[in-house]
Design an enzyme around this catalytic site. Sequence first.
Site, PDB file in Angstrom:
ATOM      1  N   TRP A 155      30.178  -8.781   0.893  1.00  0.00           N
ATOM      2  CA  TRP A 155      30.039 -10.021   1.670  1.00  0.00           C
ATOM      3  C   TRP A 155      29.951  -9.714   3.170  1.00  0.00           C
ATOM      4  CZ3 TRP A 155      34.197 -13.793  -0.648  1.00  0.00           C
ATOM      5  CH2 TRP A 155      33.568 -14.805  -1.387  1.00  0.00           C
TER       6      TRP A 155
ATOM      7  N   CYS B  87      33.227  -4.444  -4.658  1.00  0.00           N
ATOM      8  CA  CYS B  87      33.606  -5.795  -5.035  1.00  0.00           C
ATOM      9  C   CYS B  87      33.082  -6.816  -4.016  1.00  0.00           C
ATOM     10  CB  CYS B  87      35.122  -5.851  -5.180  1.00  0.00           C
ATOM     11  SG  CYS B  87      35.748  -7.240  -6.136  1.00  0.00           S
ATOM     12  N   HIS B  88      33.964  -7.655  -3.479  1.00  0.00           N
ATOM     13  CA  HIS B  88      33.555  -8.666  -2.496  1.00  0.00           C
ATOM     14  C   HIS B  88      33.340  -8.087  -1.093  1.00  0.00           C
ATOM     15  CE1 HIS B  88      35.078 -11.213  -5.712  1.00  0.00           C
ATOM     16  NE2 HIS B  88      34.604 -12.279  -5.116  1.00  0.00           N
ATOM     17  N   GLY B  89      33.613  -6.776  -0.923  1.00  0.00           N
ATOM     18  CA  GLY B  89      33.414  -6.167   0.391  1.00  0.00           C
ATOM     19  C   GLY B  89      31.981  -6.280   0.879  1.00  0.00           C
TER      20      GLY B  89
END
Length: 272
Positions: free
Chosen positions: A140, A136-138
């Site tokens: 980033w 997911c946003h990990g």
Amino acid sequence: MGTAGTLTKYLALGVASFFAARPARHRRLAGRKIAVLTADGFEQVELFTPARAIGAEGGLVEVLSLRPGKIVGMNVDVPGRRVRVQRTIREADPAEYDALFVPGGFIAPDFLRQSQEVREFVRAFDAAGKPIGAICHGAWVLASAGILRGRHITSWPGIRDDLVNAGATWRDEAVVRDGNIISSRGPQDLPVFTSALVDFFTGTKPTPERPWAPAASSPQRSAPPAMALAGAAHLPKVAKARSVLGLTAAFAVGLAALPVLRALTAFTSRRW
């Protein structure tokens, strides 16, 4: 003891010996220490599901974060459970861990990527060639650590452009592996990603790298995932309903207990 007692005794001893002699299930991550790097606002299912699978295979999971104590998870936009931090990022040494996992969430990765200590921690894993997982946003956090240039990766579709601008080729696929990095898009991919992540961390059944024919990134999505929009719309209502039900149940229990309390009060008054 008698014949029946003696037979019962030896039968019990035999059963106990049988189970003691059975070989324990081989747990593929036994002896391995996995760093789970997250912060307040992590997506709850993206932390607990892989962490439980890692633990079931004998891996030791340590939650690392920016502050000590307990950090709060989220179910999309609704606060969820808390998890205890074993060490702060300042206390953690990358050399002590065999692998790194970064869950997602709309909030936690944004906190993490702003920390110089976090970025250095991630870079140390990559420099050592240790396995790194992100969902997911990990991703980033990996982008801000500067380790994605020239790599293939996937993530939550909403941060596709950030990863492309960090030099990565973004793939709209459930699981993408490139070298020592394995990644996934989000909660919808957890069943396949969790299995691939455990295999990847064991090193005994590595997820194969794709022969990357397309040099370009997958196109931008035309709309946000319907699952996320539905969750954002309905989960707050579910949480509110649960609160109302909890208060109603507590009120009902209180009403039911009133006669008992009155009887106890009357009995105490008569006694004294």
